[in-house]
Design a protein around this motif. Structure first.
Motif, PDB file in Angstrom:
ATOM      1  N   LEU A 175       0.288   3.587  -9.226  1.00  0.00           N
ATOM      2  CA  LEU A 175      -0.672   4.448  -8.531  1.00  0.00           C
ATOM      3  C   LEU A 175      -0.592   4.257  -7.020  1.00  0.00           C
ATOM      4  O   LEU A 175      -0.610   5.224  -6.259  1.00  0.00           O
ATOM      5  N   LEU A 176      -0.477   3.009  -6.579  1.00  0.00           N
ATOM      6  CA  LEU A 176      -0.321   2.752  -5.141  1.00  0.00           C
ATOM      7  C   LEU A 176       0.945   3.412  -4.615  1.00  0.00           C
ATOM      8  O   LEU A 176       0.951   3.994  -3.525  1.00  0.00           O
ATOM      9  N   HIS A 177       2.020   3.341  -5.388  1.00  0.00           N
ATOM     10  CA  HIS A 177       3.276   3.965  -4.972  1.00  0.00           C
ATOM     11  C   HIS A 177       3.113   5.481  -4.862  1.00  0.00           C
ATOM     12  O   HIS A 177       3.557   6.090  -3.882  1.00  0.00           O
ATOM     13  N   LEU A 178       2.450   6.091  -5.836  1.00  0.00           N
ATOM     14  CA  LEU A 178       2.224   7.542  -5.788  1.00  0.00           C
ATOM     15  C   LEU A 178       1.354   7.920  -4.590  1.00  0.00           C
ATOM     16  O   LEU A 178       1.666   8.867  -3.866  1.00  0.00           O
ATOM     17  N   PHE A 179       0.268   7.176  -4.371  1.00  0.00           N
ATOM     18  CA  PHE A 179      -0.617   7.448  -3.241  1.00  0.00           C
ATOM     19  C   PHE A 179       0.133   7.333  -1.912  1.00  0.00           C
ATOM     20  O   PHE A 179      -0.186   8.033  -0.961  1.00  0.00           O
ATOM     21  N   ALA A 207      -8.702  10.681  -4.653  1.00  0.00           N
ATOM     22  CA  ALA A 207      -9.628   9.568  -4.886  1.00  0.00           C
ATOM     23  C   ALA A 207     -10.985  10.045  -5.376  1.00  0.00           C
ATOM     24  O   ALA A 207     -11.678   9.333  -6.106  1.00  0.00           O
ATOM     25  N   ARG A 208     -11.375  11.242  -5.002  1.00  0.00           N
ATOM     26  CA  ARG A 208     -12.689  11.779  -5.405  1.00  0.00           C
ATOM     27  C   ARG A 208     -12.740  12.157  -6.885  1.00  0.00           C
ATOM     28  O   ARG A 208     -13.806  12.459  -7.404  1.00  0.00           O
ATOM     29  N   LEU A 242      -9.275   5.938  -9.306  1.00  0.00           N
ATOM     30  CA  LEU A 242      -8.439   6.400  -8.200  1.00  0.00           C
ATOM     31  C   LEU A 242      -9.108   6.112  -6.852  1.00  0.00           C
ATOM     32  O   LEU A 242      -8.423   5.858  -5.858  1.00  0.00           O
ATOM     33  N   GLN A 243     -10.427   6.122  -6.812  1.00  0.00           N
ATOM     34  CA  GLN A 243     -11.142   5.728  -5.596  1.00  0.00           C
ATOM     35  C   GLN A 243     -10.842   4.268  -5.270  1.00  0.00           C
ATOM     36  O   GLN A 243     -10.634   3.893  -4.123  1.00  0.00           O
ATOM     37  N   ASP A 244     -10.778   3.448  -6.303  1.00  0.00           N
ATOM     38  CA  ASP A 244     -10.469   2.029  -6.128  1.00  0.00           C
ATOM     39  C   ASP A 244      -9.061   1.851  -5.542  1.00  0.00           C
ATOM     40  O   ASP A 244      -8.840   1.019  -4.662  1.00  0.00           O
ATOM     41  N   ASN A 259     -11.409   9.792   5.519  1.00  0.00           N
ATOM     42  CA  ASN A 259     -10.163   9.965   4.770  1.00  0.00           C
ATOM     43  C   ASN A 259      -9.133   8.882   5.061  1.00  0.00           C
ATOM     44  O   ASN A 259      -7.937   9.093   4.907  1.00  0.00           O
ATOM     45  N   PHE A 260      -9.599   7.727   5.493  1.00  0.00           N
ATOM     46  CA  PHE A 260      -8.676   6.627   5.728  1.00  0.00           C
ATOM     47  C   PHE A 260      -9.450   5.335   5.614  1.00  0.00           C
ATOM     48  O   PHE A 260     -10.676   5.321   5.562  1.00  0.00           O
TER      49      PHE A 260
END
Length: 130
Positions: free
Chosen positions: A17-21, A33-34, A39-41, A64-65
Motif C-alpha cells: 500500500l505504501l508503494h502504491l501511495f 485515504a478518505r 488507507l487513512q492510516d 493533503n500532506f
C-alpha cells in the motif's frame, strides 16, 4: 474459464500500500485515504512523505500532506498572480492588493513555521518563484 478471484486494495499488506501511495500526488493520496480507516492510516505513515513539492498556494491550504521527520526535501515553487502582486512595492499597492499580500505572506509563513517546528534539522532548501 474459471472466474478470477477479486481482491480489494485493503487486502494488500502495508508495504504494498505504501508503494502504491508513493506513485500518487498529494491530492490523490488524500482522496484515497478518505475511503477507509486502513488507507487513512497508510496516508499518515511518515515513510510516505520524504518529499513535498508545492506548485500553488491552494496546496498549502488543503489537508493533503503530512509533515514528518521523514521529510528530506521541501520545495515551494510557484509564480501565481498573487505572488506577482506581492512583488509590487508596498507604496504602489491598492488596499485590495495589500490584503491579498497579507494573506499570502501569513499563509506561507505559518506553513514554514510549522515545518521548522516539526522538522528540526531540515537541511534542504525552500525555493521561491523561479
Amino acid at each position: 474459464a474459471w472466474p478470477l478471484p477479486t481482491m480489494h486494495i485493503t487486502q494488500l499488506n502495508r508495504e504494498c500500500l505504501l508503494h502504491l501511495f508513493s506513485f500518487l500526488d498529494k491530492d490523490s493520496r488524500k482522496s484515497l485515504a478518505r475511503t477507509c480507516p486502513q488507507l487513512q492510516d497508510v496516508f499518515e505513515d511518515p515513510a510516505l512523505w520524504p518529499l513535498l513539492h508545492f506548485r500553488s498556494l491552494t496546496e498549502l491550504k488543503k489537508d493533503n500532506f503530512l509533515l514528518s521527520p521523514a521529510l528530506r526535501s521541501l520545495s515551494i515553487c510557484w509564480y501565481s498572480s498573487r505572488v506577482q502582486v506581492c512583488s509590487i512595492e508596498d507604496w504602489l499597492k491598492s488596499a485590495f492588493q495589500r490584503s491579498i499580500c497579507s494573506r499570502h505572506e501569513s499563509l506561507v509563513n505559518d506553513f514554514l513555521f510549522q515545518v521548522c517546528d516539526r522538522l528540526r534539522g531540515l537541511n534542504d532548501t525552500v525555493a521561491g518563484p523561479q
